[in-house]
Design a protein around this motif. Structure first.
Motif, short mmCIF file in Angstrom:
data_model
loop_
_atom_site.label_atom_id
_atom_site.label_comp_id
_atom_site.label_asym_id
_atom_site.label_seq_id
_atom_site.Cartn_x
_atom_site.Cartn_y
_atom_site.Cartn_z
N GLN A 71 -18.79 -41.89 63.38
CA GLN A 71 -17.66 -41.58 62.49
C GLN A 71 -17.90 -42.04 61.06
O GLN A 71 -18.17 -43.21 60.79
CB GLN A 71 -16.39 -42.22 63.05
N ASP A 72 -17.79 -41.07 60.14
CA ASP A 72 -17.93 -41.33 58.69
C ASP A 72 -19.24 -41.99 58.31
O ASP A 72 -19.36 -42.59 57.25
CB ASP A 72 -16.77 -42.20 58.19
N ALA A 120 -18.36 -32.96 56.42
CA ALA A 120 -17.24 -32.94 57.37
C ALA A 120 -17.72 -33.10 58.82
O ALA A 120 -16.92 -33.44 59.70
CB ALA A 120 -16.45 -31.64 57.23
N ASP A 123 -16.94 -36.32 60.78
CA ASP A 123 -15.55 -36.63 61.15
C ASP A 123 -15.31 -36.18 62.58
O ASP A 123 -15.34 -34.99 62.88
CB ASP A 123 -14.59 -35.93 60.19
N THR A 125 -12.47 -36.73 64.31
CA THR A 125 -11.06 -36.71 64.69
C THR A 125 -10.28 -35.51 64.15
O THR A 125 -9.06 -35.46 64.29
CB THR A 125 -10.37 -38.01 64.26
N ASN A 129 -4.81 -37.72 60.99
CA ASN A 129 -4.83 -38.44 59.72
C ASN A 129 -5.32 -37.56 58.57
O ASN A 129 -6.03 -38.03 57.67
CB ASN A 129 -5.71 -39.69 59.82
N TYR A 130 -4.96 -36.29 58.59
CA TYR A 130 -5.51 -35.36 57.60
C TYR A 130 -5.16 -35.73 56.17
O TYR A 130 -5.97 -35.53 55.24
CB TYR A 130 -5.06 -33.92 57.91
N GLU A 132 -4.75 -38.79 54.89
CA GLU A 132 -5.60 -39.91 54.48
C GLU A 132 -7.03 -39.43 54.21
O GLU A 132 -7.77 -40.07 53.46
CB GLU A 132 -5.62 -40.99 55.56
N LYS A 133 -7.42 -38.33 54.81
CA LYS A 133 -8.77 -37.77 54.60
C LYS A 133 -8.86 -36.90 53.36
O LYS A 133 -9.92 -36.36 53.05
CB LYS A 133 -9.18 -36.95 55.83
N GLN A 135 -7.14 -34.07 52.90
CA GLN A 135 -6.98 -32.66 53.25
C GLN A 135 -5.56 -32.19 52.97
O GLN A 135 -4.61 -32.99 52.98
CB GLN A 135 -7.29 -32.43 54.73
N LEU A 157 -10.41 -28.74 53.12
CA LEU A 157 -11.09 -30.01 53.27
C LEU A 157 -11.42 -30.65 51.92
O LEU A 157 -11.50 -29.98 50.89
CB LEU A 157 -12.38 -29.82 54.08
N LYS A 158 -11.65 -31.94 51.97
CA LYS A 158 -11.94 -32.70 50.75
C LYS A 158 -13.23 -32.22 50.10
O LYS A 158 -13.38 -32.26 48.88
CB LYS A 158 -12.04 -34.19 51.08
#
Length: 244
Positions: A71-72, A120, A123, A125, A129-130, A132-133, A135, A157-158
């Motif tokens: 993750q990340d 992406a 990621d 998940t 928590n979109y 906080e990401k 998005q 997406l970011k």
């Protein structure tokens, strides 16, 4: 893997803002139920790594694929074709690949644009928590997908990518994802139909995926998961590009 970067138009930005404002509460209700269906916030918040062993069928060829994600942190895929292994890796803000099928036998850095578009993939998940990401989501109405009633929820997406998720009104699983990307200067659309949902350690995954892309018209790729490990211990050195 596919490049997921694309240019947004001013009109799209305006429409997105209007839709987000109008349907924010409804979108959040849908996502809350989706998160529950995928295992719940408690399980997803503790999801740190996965290792997936699968088999992809392309043009009647069975191709083994091993995917490892932290993750990340990092993403690594190993695909074996005709006895040769293709490796593609994202290591935080860098990336590299080995592709002997293209005569590339040594680790080669990926272009910055490709790394950005593939970021992406680290990621695990999804829509959890979109906000906080970084998005934004828009509700694009409802649809009928092979007899299944679905919500159409588009995620911006970011990293600049866009995905439209077709979320079942019955199970709240994502049955289909349409992604828009830019590959070598060309706009490409890919469609991923997902099925055979199973829980592993309390987290729900689609064990079967069928992918089609405009980059390969008329070609369908079917992926079946053979085994999936949740939160295995991963040596993060596998993401670092070898010196040789």
């Amino acid at each position: 893997m596919q490049n997921r970067t694309f240019l947004k138009s001013i009109v799209f930005l305006i429409v997105s803002g209007i839709c987000t404002s109008a349907f924010a509460q409804t979108v959040d209700e849908i996502i809350a139920k989706h998160v529950t269906a995928m295992g719940g916030a408690d399980k997803l918040s503790k999801l740190k790594s996965v290792k997936i062993t699968g088999e992809m069928n392309v043009m009647n060829m069975e191709i083994p694929v091993i995917t490892t994600i932290v993750q990340d942190r990092g993403f690594r895929s190993e695909t074996t074709v005709q006895g040769q292994t293709i490796v593609q890796v994202i290591d935080k803000d860098k990336g590299w690949s080995i592709n002997p099928m293209a005569g590339q036998t040594k680790p080669t850095p990926l272009p910055e644009e490709v790394v950005k578009s593939l970021s992406a993939e680290t990621d695990l998940t999804g829509l959890y928590n979109y906000k906080e990401k970084g998005q934004t989501l828009t509700l694009d109405g409802e649809d009928d997908l092979a007899g299944a009633k679905v919500f159409k929820v588009t995620a911006n997406l970011k990293n600049g990518g866009k995905r439209t998720n077709y979320i079942s009104k019955d199970t709240y699983y994502i049955l289909k994802v349409v992604a828009f990307m830019n590959v070598n200067g060309q706009d490409v659309q890919s469609t991923n139909n997902q099925s055979d949902f199973r829980q592993v350690d309390g987290v729900t995954y689609p064990f079967t995926s069928e992918v089609e892309t405009s980059a390969m018209p008329g070609t369908s790729m079917a992926m079946k998961i053979k085994s999936l490990q949740v939160n295995p211990k991963i040596d993060e050195a596998i993401f670092v590009m070898p010196k040789e």
